[in-house]
Design a protein around this motif. Sequence first.
Motif, PDB file in Angstrom:
ATOM      1  N   GLY A   1       0.782  -1.237   0.000  1.00  0.00           N
ATOM      2  CA  GLY A   1       0.000   0.000   0.000  1.00  0.00           C
ATOM      3  C   GLY A   1       0.816   1.290   0.000  1.00  0.00           C
ATOM      4  N   PRO A   2       1.705   1.503   0.985  1.00  0.00           N
ATOM      5  CA  PRO A   2       2.490   2.747   1.015  1.00  0.00           C
ATOM      6  C   PRO A   2       3.386   2.922  -0.215  1.00  0.00           C
ATOM      7  N   THR A   3       3.953   1.814  -0.721  1.00  0.00           N
ATOM      8  CA  THR A   3       4.800   1.898  -1.921  1.00  0.00           C
ATOM      9  C   THR A   3       3.981   2.339  -3.131  1.00  0.00           C
ATOM     10  N   ILE A   4       2.796   1.761  -3.289  1.00  0.00           N
ATOM     11  CA  ILE A   4       1.920   2.152  -4.398  1.00  0.00           C
ATOM     12  C   ILE A   4       1.541   3.620  -4.303  1.00  0.00           C
ATOM     13  N   ASP A   5       1.161   4.061  -3.117  1.00  0.00           N
ATOM     14  CA  ASP A   5       0.700   5.440  -2.938  1.00  0.00           C
ATOM     15  C   ASP A   5       1.802   6.475  -3.128  1.00  0.00           C
ATOM     16  N   SER A   6       3.064   6.043  -3.170  1.00  0.00           N
ATOM     17  CA  SER A   6       4.181   6.990  -3.324  1.00  0.00           C
ATOM     18  C   SER A   6       4.397   7.413  -4.777  1.00  0.00           C
ATOM     19  N   HIS A   7       3.673   6.826  -5.735  1.00  0.00           N
ATOM     20  CA  HIS A   7       3.866   7.131  -7.152  1.00  0.00           C
ATOM     21  C   HIS A   7       3.096   8.378  -7.580  1.00  0.00           C
ATOM     22  N   ASN A   8       3.539   8.982  -8.677  1.00  0.00           N
ATOM     23  CA  ASN A   8       2.841  10.147  -9.243  1.00  0.00           C
ATOM     24  C   ASN A   8       1.504   9.755  -9.863  1.00  0.00           C
ATOM     25  N   TYR A   9       1.525   8.695 -10.685  1.00  0.00           N
ATOM     26  CA  TYR A   9       0.309   8.150 -11.275  1.00  0.00           C
ATOM     27  C   TYR A   9       0.081   6.760 -10.697  1.00  0.00           C
ATOM     28  N   ILE A  10      -1.169   6.493 -10.315  1.00  0.00           N
ATOM     29  CA  ILE A  10      -1.550   5.170  -9.815  1.00  0.00           C
ATOM     30  C   ILE A  10      -2.730   4.702 -10.657  1.00  0.00           C
ATOM     31  N   MET A  11      -2.500   3.669 -11.468  1.00  0.00           N
ATOM     32  CA  MET A  11      -3.476   3.222 -12.463  1.00  0.00           C
ATOM     33  C   MET A  11      -4.115   1.920 -12.004  1.00  0.00           C
ATOM     34  N   ARG A  12      -5.451   1.932 -11.947  1.00  0.00           N
ATOM     35  CA  ARG A  12      -6.191   0.742 -11.516  1.00  0.00           C
ATOM     36  C   ARG A  12      -7.155   0.304 -12.619  1.00  0.00           C
ATOM     37  N   ILE A  13      -7.642  -0.945 -12.484  1.00  0.00           N
ATOM     38  CA  ILE A  13      -8.380  -1.589 -13.565  1.00  0.00           C
ATOM     39  C   ILE A  13      -9.711  -2.133 -13.043  1.00  0.00           C
ATOM     40  N   ASN A  14     -10.805  -1.795 -13.744  1.00  0.00           N
ATOM     41  CA  ASN A  14     -12.144  -2.325 -13.461  1.00  0.00           C
ATOM     42  C   ASN A  14     -12.565  -2.100 -12.008  1.00  0.00           C
ATOM     43  N   LEU A  15     -12.989  -3.114 -11.280  1.00  0.00           N
ATOM     44  CA  LEU A  15     -13.558  -2.887  -9.941  1.00  0.00           C
ATOM     45  C   LEU A  15     -12.520  -2.344  -8.966  1.00  0.00           C
TER      46      LEU A  15
ATOM     47  N   PRO B   1     -11.286  -2.395  -5.754  1.00  0.00           N
ATOM     48  CA  PRO B   1     -11.604  -1.637  -4.540  1.00  0.00           C
ATOM     49  C   PRO B   1     -10.353  -1.325  -3.724  1.00  0.00           C
ATOM     50  N   THR B   2     -10.358  -0.188  -3.058  1.00  0.00           N
ATOM     51  CA  THR B   2      -9.253   0.168  -2.154  1.00  0.00           C
ATOM     52  C   THR B   2      -9.727   0.238  -0.707  1.00  0.00           C
ATOM     53  N   LEU B   3     -10.997   0.562  -0.493  1.00  0.00           N
ATOM     54  CA  LEU B   3     -11.531   0.670   0.858  1.00  0.00           C
ATOM     55  C   LEU B   3     -11.457  -0.685   1.558  1.00  0.00           C
ATOM     56  N   GLY B   4     -10.713  -0.722   2.647  1.00  0.00           N
ATOM     57  CA  GLY B   4     -10.522  -1.963   3.376  1.00  0.00           C
ATOM     58  C   GLY B   4      -9.295  -2.745   2.929  1.00  0.00           C
ATOM     59  N   TYR B   5      -8.668  -2.305   1.839  1.00  0.00           N
ATOM     60  CA  TYR B   5      -7.479  -3.001   1.311  1.00  0.00           C
ATOM     61  C   TYR B   5      -6.278  -2.047   1.195  1.00  0.00           C
ATOM     62  N   GLU B   6      -6.332  -0.950   1.941  1.00  0.00           N
ATOM     63  CA  GLU B   6      -5.309   0.089   1.814  1.00  0.00           C
ATOM     64  C   GLU B   6      -3.909  -0.420   2.124  1.00  0.00           C
ATOM     65  N   GLU B   7      -3.769  -1.298   3.091  1.00  0.00           N
ATOM     66  CA  GLU B   7      -2.445  -1.768   3.490  1.00  0.00           C
ATOM     67  C   GLU B   7      -1.744  -2.523   2.353  1.00  0.00           C
ATOM     68  N   ASP B   8      -2.513  -3.273   1.578  1.00  0.00           N
ATOM     69  CA  ASP B   8      -1.930  -4.071   0.503  1.00  0.00           C
ATOM     70  C   ASP B   8      -2.021  -3.399  -0.868  1.00  0.00           C
ATOM     71  N   ALA B   9      -3.140  -2.706  -1.126  1.00  0.00           N
ATOM     72  CA  ALA B   9      -3.392  -2.161  -2.465  1.00  0.00           C
ATOM     73  C   ALA B   9      -3.240  -0.649  -2.535  1.00  0.00           C
ATOM     74  N   GLY B  10      -3.037   0.012  -1.398  1.00  0.00           N
ATOM     75  CA  GLY B  10      -2.950   1.470  -1.408  1.00  0.00           C
ATOM     76  C   GLY B  10      -4.321   2.119  -1.375  1.00  0.00           C
ATOM     77  N   SER B  11      -4.336   3.426  -1.221  1.00  0.00           N
ATOM     78  CA  SER B  11      -5.608   4.151  -1.098  1.00  0.00           C
ATOM     79  C   SER B  11      -5.801   5.195  -2.191  1.00  0.00           C
ATOM     80  N   HIS B  12      -4.733   5.561  -2.896  1.00  0.00           N
ATOM     81  CA  HIS B  12      -4.830   6.621  -3.910  1.00  0.00           C
ATOM     82  C   HIS B  12      -5.013   6.034  -5.312  1.00  0.00           C
TER      83      HIS B  12
END
Length: 380
Positions: free
Chosen positions: A197-211, A213-224
């Motif tokens: 999560g923190p490593t992902i959120d440190s990027h300038n662009y964060i690109m996600r696909i389809n569903l 979700p980040t809510l409840g998965y912030e530690e692993d998937a990031g929040s931004h």
Amino acid sequence: ASGGPMLTGGTSVERGGRTAGARAGGGGMRCSLRVWVLLGSLGLVFLTSLFFSISLRGGVGLPYLEPPGWEKSSRVKLVPNYSGVHQLGPLESTQQQKTCACPRCVGDPGVSDWFDENYNPDISPVWTRDNIQLPSDVYYWWVMLQPQFKPHTIQQVLLRLFQVIPGRSPYGSWDPARCLRCAVVGNSGNMRGAGYGPTIDSHNYIMRINLAPTLGYEEDAGSHTTHHFMYPESAKNLAANVSFVLVPFKTLDLLWITSALSTGQIRFTYAPVKQFLRVDKDKVQIFNPAFFKYIHDRWTRHHGRYPSTGMLVLFFALHVCDEVNVFGFGADGRGNWHHYWEQNRYSGEFRKTGVHDADYEALIIDSLVKAGKITIFPGK
């Protein structure tokens, strides 16, 4: 009396001797001249045949006309602001052809021949007013992905859409002073428990696909999230600061996004779709079908009917970012293919769909890693 003739005879003999000698000397000179002419002709023939032979073999490179490595550099696709730069050597090449301020830059040519021969930095990943007209081969390939019976004039459809959204690309060319770091975040179950999560959120662009979700998965998937790639049947509402990138598979998808951002007339494609979509209209972008086909032709090489959305997003990032880091792709550590937010009920569901070739796409990703163009965070 007799002395006269003798004198005369003597005179006659003397003159005859002189004449014969002169003739003999002239003949020798002419013979030597012929020899020299013959030798010169032979030499000229030899030199001519030598140069002709060289020309047939492609010529001899002259160092002051053709810098070392010119053959390799001539195959390198031109990078904006760096056209015409030749590959001279590892150190000098890096210094001359640096396209960003990151330690390793996607756009730097001369690092991988395979990448350079396939990479085209001049093709826009975004469908805009400037590239509204599709080449005929691209158009017919694209409309057959999900064929429709009702014909539409694609230009008119896009012009109506571009009255609702900007219809321009927000991405510029390479900037040697910039280091634009991008995280491409897939949905694999290998994200679960990885703590990225923190490593992902440190990027300038964060690109996600389809569903995704980040809510409840912030530690692993990031929040931004800065970019969310979806097609109509997977679309959801997004925060105001997120770019919605529509991946269209048919003209009806373009009619839907126009409707969903205005009148709400379309509720069904081949499945129910959102009647209205709450996203930032000024940040909506349309994935370019020409870019879609470029990935299918040059990178996935027609393996599968068309590339997966994950591959589309990955190559989108490779054309707009300086550094690309990849999370949540592939199977988990046990070989299961599933989403990080789901229980693992169908472990092989996404690997062999009949549409995408996950195994070949995995080879492409591995090749990109070896070429130094992306970094994979493998998860658990």
